[in-house]
Design an enzyme around this catalytic site. Structure first.
Site, PDB file in Angstrom:
ATOM      1  N   THR A  33       0.849  -1.201   0.000  1.00 37.12           N
ATOM      2  CA  THR A  33       0.000   0.000   0.000  1.00 37.12           C
ATOM      3  C   THR A  33       0.882   1.248   0.000  1.00 37.12           C
ATOM      4  OG1 THR A  33      -1.696  -1.185   1.211  1.00 37.12           O
ATOM      5  CG2 THR A  33      -1.759   1.220   1.367  1.00 37.12           C
ATOM      6  N   SER A  35       2.119   5.250  -2.058  1.00 43.22           N
ATOM      7  CA  SER A  35       2.378   5.884  -3.348  1.00 43.22           C
ATOM      8  C   SER A  35       3.508   5.188  -4.106  1.00 43.22           C
ATOM      9  CB  SER A  35       2.725   7.361  -3.140  1.00 43.22           C
ATOM     10  OG  SER A  35       3.769   7.496  -2.199  1.00 43.22           O
ATOM     11  N   ASP A  90       6.363  -3.964  -0.732  1.00 42.73           N
ATOM     12  CA  ASP A  90       5.643  -2.987   0.076  1.00 42.73           C
ATOM     13  C   ASP A  90       6.545  -1.788   0.387  1.00 42.73           C
ATOM     14  OD1 ASP A  90       3.562  -1.888   1.506  1.00 42.73           O
ATOM     15  OD2 ASP A  90       3.245  -3.638   2.777  1.00 42.73           O
ATOM     16  N   ALA A  92       7.598   1.638   2.983  1.00 42.20           N
ATOM     17  CA  ALA A  92       7.861   1.806   4.419  1.00 42.20           C
ATOM     18  C   ALA A  92       8.025   3.299   4.702  1.00 42.20           C
ATOM     19  CB  ALA A  92       9.118   1.051   4.825  1.00 42.20           C
ATOM     20  N   ASP A  93       7.871   3.644   5.965  1.00 41.89           N
ATOM     21  CA  ASP A  93       8.034   5.038   6.386  1.00 41.89           C
ATOM     22  C   ASP A  93       9.424   5.281   6.968  1.00 41.89           C
ATOM     23  OD1 ASP A  93       5.253   5.841   5.800  1.00 41.89           O
ATOM     24  OD2 ASP A  93       4.845   4.272   7.264  1.00 41.89           O
ATOM     25  N   GLU A 112      -0.945  -5.307   5.963  1.00 38.08           N
ATOM     26  CA  GLU A 112       0.398  -5.396   5.369  1.00 38.08           C
ATOM     27  C   GLU A 112       1.237  -6.416   6.130  1.00 38.08           C
ATOM     28  OE1 GLU A 112       1.146  -0.968   3.534  1.00 38.08           O
ATOM     29  OE2 GLU A 112       1.369  -1.208   5.670  1.00 38.08           O
TER      30      GLU A 112
HETATM   31  C1  5RP Z   1       0.884   2.147   4.391  1.00 42.98           C
HETATM   32  C2  5RP Z   1       2.361   2.000   4.463  1.00 42.98           C
HETATM   33  C3  5RP Z   1       3.121   2.530   3.294  1.00 42.98           C
HETATM   34  O1  5RP Z   1       3.776   1.461   2.679  1.00 42.98           O
HETATM   35  C4  5RP Z   1       4.103   3.562   3.787  1.00 42.98           C
HETATM   36  O2  5RP Z   1       3.385   4.586   4.445  1.00 42.98           O
HETATM   37  C5  5RP Z   1       4.928   4.151   2.643  1.00 42.98           C
HETATM   38  O3  5RP Z   1       4.086   4.883   1.782  1.00 42.98           O
HETATM   39  P1  5RP Z   1       4.635   5.681   0.532  1.00 42.98           P
HETATM   40  O4  5RP Z   1       5.146   4.684  -0.454  1.00 42.98           O
HETATM   41  O5  5RP Z   1       3.425   6.445   0.031  1.00 42.98           O
HETATM   42  O6  5RP Z   1       5.732   6.614   0.998  1.00 42.98           O
HETATM   43  O7  5RP Z   1       2.938   1.481   5.384  1.00 42.98           O
HETATM   44  O8  5RP Z   1       0.287   1.739   5.586  1.00 42.98           O
END
Ligand code: 5RP
Length: 238
Positions: A33, A35, A90, A92-93, A112
């Site tokens: 999930t 962008s 996936d 990550a932050d 996730e």
């Molecule tokens: C969603 C998440 C996302 O993978 C995380 O926030 C990274 O998002 P992005 O690719 O938009 O920076 O953990 O729950």
């Protein structure tokens, strides 16, 4: 500003596409999930349309990834219908030097974690801003909580030294509601000395469904970077 001119979008796009290139015909793929993985799902759809990729099935980690998979023509399946996930991709932050993660920026960390942990290979896709020396330095820990337990969970977290804040919606009055119908609190900890212990401690609070600390689960991190004005993808593995 277009995607091509915005360096962060460009890094996300490069790394999202690079992860899609690792998927092979016949694989069952966990669809993350956010962008960055949105670009992966788009690229998987393009590879299917061109005939390069055949017989893949996606397991979505959120309503968002389900919608994107349908939009780009990636066939979907459920955990009831399969006995393996070959690869999960996936975002990550935060990513620390041990490849432990904070996730949940999109409030999807519960699903996730289920999908990513089941995968034979878990690939994380991030832009370079997500690489940190220590978890918690730039991002708070998201915790999904069942609504009736919100107040006692917040008190328990304060006792652990955390500063909890209920996540509020954007263009929606009131709190963010997860795909499971729960709420999310974002918790600032001054020091997460042991992410594995903290993950267990948080999940032991009655009313907590899942937290965004992902420990000892990542196989490979693909990092989108800009070098000499051009986007490149760097690999980090254990
Ligand atoms: C969603 C998440 C996302 O993978 C995380 O926030 C990274 O998002 P992005 O690719 O938009 O920076 O953990 O729950």
């Amino acid at each position: 500003m277009t995607a091509e001119q915005d360096p962060v979008k460009l890094m996300k796009q490069q790394v999202g596409f690079a992860a899609a290139d690792r998927v092979q015909s016949g694989m069952i793929v966990g669809l993350g999930t956010g962008s960055t993985t949105a670009y992966t799902i788009q690229a998987l759809g393009d590879r299917i349309k061109s005939g390069q990729l055949k017989d893949i099935k996606g397991v979505p980690t959120s309503f968002q990834s389900e919608v994107l998979a349908k939009q780009y023509g990636v066939p979907l399946t459920t955990l009831d219908e399969i006995d393996r996930i070959d690869v999960a991709i996936d975002g990550a932050d935060e990513v620390d030097p041990h490849l432990n993660l904070i996730k949940g920026g999109g409030a999807a960390h519960t699903r996730e974690k289920v999908v990513d942990y089941l995968a034979t290979q878990f690939i994380v896709v991030v832009d370079s801003s997500k690489i940190v020396d220590k978890l918690g330095s730039t991002f708070r820990v998201p915790i999904e909580v069942i609504p009736m337990a919100l107040t006692p969970v917040m008190r328990a977290i304060e006792k652990l030294g955390g500063k909890p804040e209920l996540r509020m919606g954007v263009k929606k009055a009131g709190p963010v509601i997860t795909d499971q119908g729960n709420m999310v609190i974002d918790v600032k900890f001054d020091d997460i000395a042991n992410p594995g212990e903290m993950e267990k401690t948080l999940n032991n609070i009655p009313g907590v469904l899942e937290n965004g600390l992902f420990v000892d689960c990542t196989d490979l991190v693909l990092v989108g970077e800009i070098q000499d004005g051009k986007p490149v993808v760097r690999e980090i593995s254990k």
